[in-house]
Design a protein around this motif. Structure first.
Motif, short mmCIF file in Angstrom:
data_model
loop_
_atom_site.label_atom_id
_atom_site.label_comp_id
_atom_site.label_asym_id
_atom_site.label_seq_id
_atom_site.Cartn_x
_atom_site.Cartn_y
_atom_site.Cartn_z
N HIS A 146 -5.54 -13.70 -9.46
CA HIS A 146 -4.57 -12.82 -9.97
C HIS A 146 -5.06 -11.50 -10.50
CE1 HIS A 146 -1.08 -15.92 -10.63
NE2 HIS A 146 -1.57 -15.71 -9.38
N LYS A 150 -3.84 -8.28 -8.18
CA LYS A 150 -2.44 -7.85 -8.73
C LYS A 150 -2.78 -6.43 -9.65
CE LYS A 150 0.46 -11.87 -8.99
NZ LYS A 150 1.33 -12.63 -10.21
N GLU A 154 1.79 -5.52 -13.09
CA GLU A 154 2.19 -6.94 -12.65
C GLU A 154 1.44 -8.11 -13.51
OE1 GLU A 154 1.67 -4.79 -10.23
OE2 GLU A 154 3.71 -4.57 -9.77
N ARG A 155 0.02 -7.63 -13.75
CA ARG A 155 -0.63 -8.49 -14.63
C ARG A 155 -0.20 -8.61 -16.17
NH1 ARG A 155 -5.49 -6.07 -12.30
NH2 ARG A 155 -6.15 -5.66 -14.63
N SER A 227 6.29 -9.74 -12.02
CA SER A 227 4.76 -10.45 -11.81
C SER A 227 4.61 -11.24 -10.42
CB SER A 227 4.71 -11.68 -13.04
OG SER A 227 5.43 -12.69 -12.97
N TYR A 230 3.38 -9.42 -5.88
CA TYR A 230 2.52 -9.64 -5.08
C TYR A 230 1.94 -10.90 -4.63
CZ TYR A 230 1.44 -4.59 -5.37
OH TYR A 230 1.68 -3.23 -5.18
N ASP A 231 2.82 -11.78 -5.07
CA ASP A 231 2.71 -13.36 -4.74
C ASP A 231 3.10 -13.60 -3.29
OD1 ASP A 231 1.64 -13.96 -7.02
OD2 ASP A 231 3.75 -14.78 -8.00
#
Length: 231
Positions: A146, A150, A154-155, A227, A230-231
């Motif tokens: 991550h 990311k 987002e982090r 969050s 970007y998964d």
């Protein structure tokens, strides 16, 4: 401060020692130490040799290390009921990170000799320990991915959700925690100024509110949405 009993500890059934017999727990109880740490106090130092392991009875702890640039990187958050220092103890190696109390913390200390004797004599505890190590390794790998993939916004959202999932015992709708911007930036892996800027954005969007060092999560669903972009 009253020394909690291992046999009646509220975390007994969810801890590393859940498969210990009553006699084993009594023996641990007779030979452990109960320590109190003030906010900011170091529980163990990166580079030191482990003398035993710690069971957190109350409080919050961060496990962090210094990078080559001298900046702190938080690699794990620890809550009451969690165990600290077991990996270095098993490897018989120096601590690869430091453990520091995020607020006033109470922890039981079990010496290396007592712990090693328990592992050698109780197969179920040894098996639970291996599962714990595997989970921590998996969590660390996920965090590294991550951090690499990311963006900071987002982090930060993910870090706030991590704080909530770790320390929100009551699963409240609005969760509040006091945490310095330095510690939060170390969890996110960015500069303090960047964290402050994105926190201000979250505040303007009604996702969080702040008062001094305290952050209140108002819209966990929005943080989850951010969050997961970007998964």
């Amino acid at each position: 401060m009253m020394n909690p009993s291992c046999n009646t500890c509220e975390f007994k059934n969810s801890s590393l020692f859940k498969n210990c017999s009553s006699d084993e727990l009594n023996h641990l109880n007779d030979n452990k130490c109960f320590n109190v740490y003030k906010k900011g106090q170091v529980i163990f130092h990166e580079g030191n040799r482990p003398l035993g392991l710690f069971c957190v009875f109350n409080g919050k702890v961060k496990v962090s290390r210094l990078g080559s640039d001298g900046k702190e990187q938080v690699i794990r958050l620890v809550k009451k009921g969690d165990t600290l220092g077991y990996r270095s103890l098993i490897e018989n190696s120096k601590y690869s990170a430091s453990a520091i109390a995020l607020d006033d913390t109470e922890a039981c200390f079990i010496s290396a000799s007592e712990f090693n004797h328990l592992i050698d004599s109780n197969v179920k505890v040894a098996s639970d320990l291996m599962r714990m190590l595997a989970k921590v390794l998996g969590d660390t790998q996920d965090k590294l991915v991550h951090l690499a993939m990311k963006p900071v916004r987002e982090r930060l959202a993910e870090a706030l959700l991590l704080l909530k999932s770790t320390y929100d015992d009551k699963k409240s709708e609005h969760f509040s925690i006091s945490i310095s911007r330095e510690d939060l930036s170390s969890i996110v892996g960015t500069a303090k100024e960047t964290v402050i800027r994105f926190l201000s954005e979250f505040k303007e969007e009604g996702i969080v509110s702040t008062r001094g060092s305290e952050i209140t999560i108002l819209r966990a669903d929005k943080l989850l949405q951010i969050s997961s972009l970007y998964d």
